[in-house]
Design a protein around this motif. Structure first.
Motif, PDB file in Angstrom:
ATOM      1  N   ALA A  45     -24.457   1.396   4.060  1.00 12.13           N
ATOM      2  CA  ALA A  45     -24.028   2.517   3.216  1.00 12.13           C
ATOM      3  C   ALA A  45     -22.835   3.242   3.814  1.00 12.13           C
ATOM      4  O   ALA A  45     -21.841   3.503   3.128  1.00 12.13           O
ATOM      5  CB  ALA A  45     -25.194   3.480   3.009  1.00 12.13           C
ATOM      6  N   ASN A  46     -22.909   3.581   5.098  1.00 13.42           N
ATOM      7  CA  ASN A  46     -21.826   4.354   5.707  1.00 13.42           C
ATOM      8  C   ASN A  46     -20.524   3.561   5.765  1.00 13.42           C
ATOM      9  O   ASN A  46     -19.445   4.103   5.481  1.00 13.42           O
ATOM     10  CB  ASN A  46     -22.238   4.807   7.112  1.00 13.42           C
ATOM     11  N   LEU A  47     -20.593   2.279   6.111  1.00 11.37           N
ATOM     12  CA  LEU A  47     -19.364   1.495   6.210  1.00 11.37           C
ATOM     13  C   LEU A  47     -18.764   1.215   4.836  1.00 11.37           C
ATOM     14  O   LEU A  47     -17.541   1.273   4.657  1.00 11.37           O
ATOM     15  CB  LEU A  47     -19.635   0.188   6.950  1.00 11.37           C
ATOM     16  N   VAL A  48     -19.602   0.893   3.854  1.00 15.08           N
ATOM     17  CA  VAL A  48     -19.085   0.603   2.517  1.00 15.08           C
ATOM     18  C   VAL A  48     -18.555   1.868   1.856  1.00 15.08           C
ATOM     19  O   VAL A  48     -17.507   1.843   1.192  1.00 15.08           O
ATOM     20  CB  VAL A  48     -20.178  -0.067   1.662  1.00 15.08           C
ATOM     21  N   ILE A  49     -19.244   2.994   2.026  1.00 15.45           N
ATOM     22  CA  ILE A  49     -18.745   4.252   1.451  1.00 15.45           C
ATOM     23  C   ILE A  49     -17.416   4.638   2.086  1.00 15.45           C
ATOM     24  O   ILE A  49     -16.481   5.088   1.405  1.00 15.45           O
ATOM     25  CB  ILE A  49     -19.787   5.366   1.623  1.00 15.45           C
ATOM     26  N   ASN A  50     -17.294   4.477   3.391  1.00 15.22           N
ATOM     27  CA  ASN A  50     -16.021   4.747   4.052  1.00 15.22           C
ATOM     28  C   ASN A  50     -14.906   3.887   3.461  1.00 15.22           C
ATOM     29  O   ASN A  50     -13.784   4.355   3.232  1.00 15.22           O
ATOM     30  CB  ASN A  50     -16.133   4.479   5.555  1.00 15.22           C
ATOM     31  N   ALA A  51     -15.227   2.591   3.235  1.00 18.05           N
ATOM     32  CA  ALA A  51     -14.227   1.690   2.662  1.00 18.05           C
ATOM     33  C   ALA A  51     -13.838   2.134   1.255  1.00 18.05           C
ATOM     34  O   ALA A  51     -12.648   2.163   0.900  1.00 18.05           O
ATOM     35  CB  ALA A  51     -14.765   0.260   2.646  1.00 18.05           C
ATOM     36  N   ALA A  52     -14.842   2.491   0.452  1.00 15.27           N
ATOM     37  CA  ALA A  52     -14.559   2.915  -0.920  1.00 15.27           C
ATOM     38  C   ALA A  52     -13.704   4.180  -0.946  1.00 15.27           C
ATOM     39  O   ALA A  52     -12.777   4.314  -1.760  1.00 15.27           O
ATOM     40  CB  ALA A  52     -15.873   3.137  -1.667  1.00 15.27           C
ATOM     41  N   ARG A  53     -13.973   5.106  -0.043  1.00 12.95           N
ATOM     42  CA  ARG A  53     -13.209   6.361  -0.006  1.00 12.95           C
ATOM     43  C   ARG A  53     -11.779   6.124   0.467  1.00 12.95           C
ATOM     44  O   ARG A  53     -10.864   6.867   0.121  1.00 12.95           O
ATOM     45  CB  ARG A  53     -13.907   7.363   0.912  1.00 12.95           C
ATOM     46  N   SER A  54     -11.604   5.078   1.276  1.00 11.12           N
ATOM     47  CA  SER A  54     -10.253   4.831   1.794  1.00 11.12           C
ATOM     48  C   SER A  54      -9.276   4.455   0.684  1.00 11.12           C
ATOM     49  O   SER A  54      -8.065   4.672   0.814  1.00 11.12           O
ATOM     50  CB  SER A  54     -10.296   3.722   2.848  1.00 11.12           C
ATOM     51  N   PHE A  55      -9.792   3.879  -0.404  1.00  8.51           N
ATOM     52  CA  PHE A  55      -8.885   3.474  -1.479  1.00  8.51           C
ATOM     53  C   PHE A  55      -8.223   4.670  -2.153  1.00  8.51           C
ATOM     54  O   PHE A  55      -7.164   4.521  -2.772  1.00  8.51           O
ATOM     55  CB  PHE A  55      -9.644   2.633  -2.516  1.00  8.51           C
ATOM     56  N   SER A  56      -8.839   5.850  -2.055  1.00 10.35           N
ATOM     57  CA  SER A  56      -8.208   7.034  -2.651  1.00 10.35           C
ATOM     58  C   SER A  56      -6.943   7.428  -1.906  1.00 10.35           C
ATOM     59  O   SER A  56      -6.122   8.192  -2.427  1.00 10.35           O
ATOM     60  CB  SER A  56      -9.203   8.204  -2.666  1.00 10.35           C
TER      61      SER A  56
ATOM     62  N   GLU B 173     -11.122  -2.498  13.945  1.00  2.00           N
ATOM     63  CA  GLU B 173      -9.691  -2.749  13.874  1.00  2.00           C
ATOM     64  C   GLU B 173      -9.085  -1.830  12.824  1.00  2.00           C
ATOM     65  O   GLU B 173      -9.655  -1.648  11.743  1.00  2.00           O
ATOM     66  CB  GLU B 173      -9.416  -4.206  13.494  1.00  2.00           C
ATOM     67  N   LYS B 174      -7.909  -1.252  13.148  1.00  2.00           N
ATOM     68  CA  LYS B 174      -7.248  -0.383  12.174  1.00  2.00           C
ATOM     69  C   LYS B 174      -6.854  -1.165  10.931  1.00  2.00           C
ATOM     70  O   LYS B 174      -6.976  -0.676   9.810  1.00  2.00           O
ATOM     71  CB  LYS B 174      -6.008   0.252  12.797  1.00  2.00           C
ATOM     72  N   ASN B 175      -6.338  -2.352  11.130  1.00  2.00           N
ATOM     73  CA  ASN B 175      -5.903  -3.208  10.023  1.00  2.00           C
ATOM     74  C   ASN B 175      -6.420  -4.615  10.286  1.00  2.00           C
ATOM     75  O   ASN B 175      -5.836  -5.375  11.050  1.00  2.00           O
ATOM     76  CB  ASN B 175      -4.378  -3.217   9.904  1.00  2.00           C
ATOM     77  N   GLY B 176      -7.533  -4.924   9.638  1.00  2.00           N
ATOM     78  CA  GLY B 176      -8.197  -6.195   9.871  1.00  2.00           C
ATOM     79  C   GLY B 176      -7.753  -7.287   8.929  1.00  2.00           C
ATOM     80  O   GLY B 176      -6.650  -7.268   8.379  1.00  2.00           O
ATOM     81  N   GLU B 177      -8.668  -8.258   8.679  1.00  2.00           N
ATOM     82  CA  GLU B 177      -8.305  -9.460   7.939  1.00  2.00           C
ATOM     83  C   GLU B 177      -7.892  -9.205   6.494  1.00  2.00           C
ATOM     84  O   GLU B 177      -7.123  -9.973   5.915  1.00  2.00           O
ATOM     85  CB  GLU B 177      -9.465 -10.457   7.973  1.00  2.00           C
ATOM     86  N   LEU B 178      -8.382  -8.122   5.885  1.00  2.00           N
ATOM     87  CA  LEU B 178      -8.000  -7.799   4.512  1.00  2.00           C
ATOM     88  C   LEU B 178      -6.904  -6.744   4.453  1.00  2.00           C
ATOM     89  O   LEU B 178      -6.524  -6.304   3.367  1.00  2.00           O
ATOM     90  CB  LEU B 178      -9.222  -7.322   3.719  1.00  2.00           C
ATOM     91  N   GLY B 179      -6.443  -6.319   5.606  1.00  2.00           N
ATOM     92  CA  GLY B 179      -5.382  -5.324   5.647  1.00  2.00           C
ATOM     93  C   GLY B 179      -5.866  -3.934   5.962  1.00  2.00           C
ATOM     94  O   GLY B 179      -5.113  -3.108   6.503  1.00  2.00           O
ATOM     95  N   GLY B 180      -7.090  -3.636   5.597  1.00  2.00           N
ATOM     96  CA  GLY B 180      -7.650  -2.316   5.870  1.00  2.00           C
ATOM     97  C   GLY B 180      -8.538  -2.332   7.104  1.00  2.00           C
ATOM     98  O   GLY B 180      -8.478  -3.233   7.943  1.00  2.00           O
ATOM     99  N   ALA B 181      -9.376  -1.313   7.211  1.00  2.00           N
ATOM    100  CA  ALA B 181     -10.265  -1.201   8.364  1.00  2.00           C
ATOM    101  C   ALA B 181     -11.250  -2.365   8.387  1.00  2.00           C
ATOM    102  O   ALA B 181     -11.657  -2.896   7.340  1.00  2.00           O
ATOM    103  CB  ALA B 181     -11.012   0.122   8.319  1.00  2.00           C
ATOM    104  N   SER B 182     -11.624  -2.767   9.598  1.00  2.00           N
ATOM    105  CA  SER B 182     -12.587  -3.854   9.763  1.00  2.00           C
ATOM    106  C   SER B 182     -13.536  -3.487  10.897  1.00  2.00           C
ATOM    107  O   SER B 182     -13.099  -3.243  12.023  1.00  2.00           O
ATOM    108  CB  SER B 182     -11.872  -5.170  10.072  1.00  2.00           C
ATOM    109  N   PHE B 183     -14.839  -3.437  10.593  1.00  2.00           N
ATOM    110  CA  PHE B 183     -15.864  -3.095  11.577  1.00  2.00           C
ATOM    111  C   PHE B 183     -16.730  -4.325  11.826  1.00  2.00           C
ATOM    112  O   PHE B 183     -17.099  -5.046  10.892  1.00  2.00           O
ATOM    113  CB  PHE B 183     -16.754  -1.952  11.066  1.00  2.00           C
ATOM    114  N   LYS B 184     -17.070  -4.547  13.091  1.00  2.00           N
ATOM    115  CA  LYS B 184     -17.971  -5.640  13.443  1.00  2.00           C
ATOM    116  C   LYS B 184     -19.091  -5.102  14.323  1.00  2.00           C
ATOM    117  O   LYS B 184     -18.836  -4.389  15.302  1.00  2.00           O
ATOM    118  CB  LYS B 184     -17.239  -6.754  14.181  1.00  2.00           C
TER     119      LYS B 184
END
Length: 701
Positions: free
Chosen positions: A587-598, A680-691
């Motif tokens: 939830a936290n990682l996906v919500i962060n990703a969704a909010r980043s698109f704004s 990573e600040k800019n991972g494989e899709l260009g945006g944030a990437s958490f592992k």
């Protein structure tokens, strides 16, 4: 022509072996008969009984039976002698019933020999032989003649029943059941003195007896003692491990129950007078060490496996199946799931409910499986269950009393302790003074860290409570809004026509419906994560949890035109953790990703979130990446700090929660430095990437 009611011989099997499901129950009935005969000892012996054809012998040193007793009692099936004569000659209150259990035991074999020497007739023995084959060829029971033979005897009073040529052998599990039932029949609480001893000559009985005799009653953490008096009034006391009374309750407190949100107290219980004792244990070595126990902590759990649970004793003898493995008649395990910290289970406690029931309010079941659930029994069970509720409330209240204001009290005590430490330091040599100072400084830093965490999680708890209330209200509102929008759509189409509706209103209503759906999806998430079952540690497959998360949250992402791609490994990826923790990570990682698109400046760029899982022999990994603008305006080191974040309108707590969950699962604090949690600040899709790397749980159990 006159006639009379007759019974076919098949009724013997219906009332005997078919009615009593386990052979040990029939044997126990013969032992109970010995108790009713004022015996001081009853011995059960099995010869070559593991296979058919063996022999069962039950002997006692009781009062024995006269020939009339055999005819009018032993052979009279279906009538209870305790109604006419409730007490034995020695003053025991009888426990025998209608003789069906005795009949089941007698029919375990093909032939029965009864030898009984009545105390009232010294020097004689009465002998009865029963050959069940005679009944197989007879048309009715009364067609078979039985003869009681009387002969001289020099032995003392008592009765011996021998069942020859057993129809079936006693399997290992049945011997275990019989051994446990025999050992527990007269109690095992170290304070009973029924004047009756039951013994089984079998290795299982010896092994169980040795385990039971170890006794851990004085190792309890808490002990509940509750009473139900003759007037139906309940009261209870709770003791700590030192034997000190730490709480007491009267009828109004102990009998209190909650129904439909309101507390209720019965005027009285309509049940026989009873006493209820429950010893509660803590299954950890530290509790033994604190009490300086001389017993082995490792022996406690095996002991509880044999005796654990709440047993019911009627007139000094244990009643099957109350307290048997898997028979949790007070629902201790169910209630413990709801409040695991302050409630015992059948694996962590042992107790007894003791009754005498002189008015015979409790009625045994015909199959000897306990009592019929009439009002008296239900009220008795209700009393014991409410007493455990009261004990749980008392323990919770005590904990809250100690907790509330505990920090302020500790600060004052620490100030005084600091002054004493300073005085001691001045008297020490320089080198020792330096080492002690370093120790004190380390403890001070630890206290400050714990205080900071306490304040953080208090804030998180407040946020969680507020969110749960909001979510509960929002679900109903969002559902109602969706229905209203459907009504508006139907009426608008009818009034305006399809063409004008499509030109002027359809787009606005579609957007409103999508918003209502998003609110409904968001509202379900916190309520789902707050379920008690989600907060219990168990083996969780992170792939299954991911699919459940997507099913619940996919609608919201679709409404915001976010594409969610899953790349889940094909094998189970199990971790030992509460399911809510894994859901929190997603939830936290996906919500962060969704909010980043704004914050994205390129409106034409596809909005994609990827969740990937992998597993090897020792670990599983979760990778969450997005095609957003990446992380900016904050260092990668600071994004994990509580209150920090890359957006001004966020809480800054989401990634802190993720870090803490990963650290807990690894059992250490350095998950960032050790690479179990990377970004990573800019991972494989260009945006944030958490592992995230988690320890794998190989065994699903």
């Amino acid at each position: 022509m006159s006639t009379h009611l007759r019974f076919a011989t098949e009724i013997l099997s219906r009332l005997g072996e078919e009615l009593i499901p386990h052979p040990d129950l029939g044997v126990i009935e013969l032992v109970r008969n010995a108790y009713d005969a004022d015996a001081s000892r009853c011995t059960v012996t099995l010869h070559n009984a593991t296979t058919p054809g063996g022999t069962l012998v039950v002997e006692d040193d009781g009062d024995g039976m006269t020939a009339d007793d055999i005819r009018e009692g032993f052979l009279l099936i279906g009538r209870s002698p305790k109604i006419v004569r409730p007490l034995t000659e020695g003053g025991r209150r009888k426990v025998g019933e209608k003789g069906l259990g005795r009949l089941a035991a007698l029919r375990l074999g093909h032939q029965v020999e009864l030898v009984t020497r009545p105390r009232s007739q010294p020097g004689v023995a009465h002998v009865l032989h029963i050959d069940w084959a005679a009944y197989e060829s007879a048309s009715s029971i009364d067609a078979v003649e039985l003869t009681v033979e009387t002969k001289p005897s020099e032995q003392g009073p008592g009765t011996s029943i021998t069942v020859h040529r057993l129809r079936q052998g006693f399997a290992e599990s049945e011997m275990e059941r019989l051994g446990r039932a025999m050992r527990l029949l007269t109690g095992f609480f170290d304070d009973e003195d029924s004047g009756f001893d039951a013994v089984l000559h079998a290795p299982q009985f010896k092994r169980i007896s040795e385990a039971v005799s170890k006794g851990f009653f004085d190792e309890h953490e808490y002990k509940l003692v509750a009473q139900l008096d003759e007037n139906g009034q309940a009261y209870a006391s709770l003791y700590n491990w030192k034997g000190e009374v730490i709480a007491q309750g009267d009828h109004g407190e102990v009998a209190q129950t909650k129904s439909q949100g309101h507390f209720q107290v019965p005027m009285m219980y309509h049940a026989p007078a009873a006493s209820f004792e429950l010893w509660m244990f803590t299954l950890n070595k530290e509790s033994f060490d604190q009490r300086h126990s001389l017993r082995k902590h490792s022996d406690l759990r095996p002991w509880l496996r044999i005796v654990g649970g709440v047993h019911l004793f009627n007139r000094g003898l244990r009643v099957h199946p109350y307290g048997d493995p898997g028979f949790d008649w007070l629902d201790l395990n169910l209630l413990r799931v709801r409040s695991p910290e302050h409630r015992p289970s059948t694996n962590t406690s042992v107790g007894r409910v003791s009754i005498d029931d002189p008015e015979n309010m409790l009625v045994p079941k015909t199959d000897r499986q306990g009592f019929q659930e009439n009002m008296a029994f239900l009220e008795l069970r209700h009393f014991a269950a409410r007493a455990t509720d009261w004990a749980a409330r008392a323990r919770l209240s005590l904990r809250e009393t100690h907790r509330t204001g505990g920090a302020a009290t500790a600060r004052k005590e620490k100030q005084e302790a600091d002054r004493k430490v300073d005085d001691v330091l001045q008297s020490l040599p320089p080198l020792q003074r330096q080492k002690v100072s370093e120790l004190v400084s380390t403890q001070d830093r630890l206290i400050k860290e714990l205080e900071r965490d306490r304040l953080l999680y208090r804030s998180l708890a407040t946020v969680g409570i507020s969110t749960a209330v909001f979510a509960h209200e929002s679900i109903g509102s969002a559902g109602g809004l969706g229905q209203d929008l459907e009504t508006i759509e139907r009426r608008a189409r009818s009034i305006l026509g399809s063409e004008m509706y499509g030109d002027r209103i359809e787009k606005v209503l579609t957007r409103a419906r999508n918003t209502a759906t998003s609110i409904h999806s968001f509202a379900k998430l916190p309520l789902r994560m707050l379920r008690r079952s989600k907060r219990r540690a168990k083996v969780v497959d992170i792939n299954d949890t991911c699919r459940e998360f997507v099913e619940m949250f996919g609608g919201y992402l679709a409404d915001w035109h976010i594409q969610l791609d899953l790349d889940l490994c094909g094998e189970p990826a199990r971790v030992l953790t509460p399911a809510a923790d894994v859901e929190s990570i997603y939830a936290n990682l996906v919500i962060n990703a969704a909010r980043s698109f704004s914050r994205a400046t390129d409106a034409t760029r596809d909005r994609v979130v990827l969740i990937r899982t992998r597993a090897d022999e020792t670990s599983v990994s979760i990778n969450v990446a997005d095609s957003g603008p990446g992380i900016s305006g904050i260092s990668l080191k600071d994004i994990w700090l509580p209150g920090e974040g890359s957006t001004a309108d966020g809480t800054g707590l989401g990634l802190t929660i993720v870090k803490d969950i990963v650290a807990d699962l690894h059992g250490k604090k350095t998950v960032l430095e050790d690479g179990e949690l990377t970004v990573e600040k800019n991972g494989e899709l260009g945006g944030a990437s958490f592992k995230i790397i988690l320890p794998r749980q190989a065994d699903p159990q």
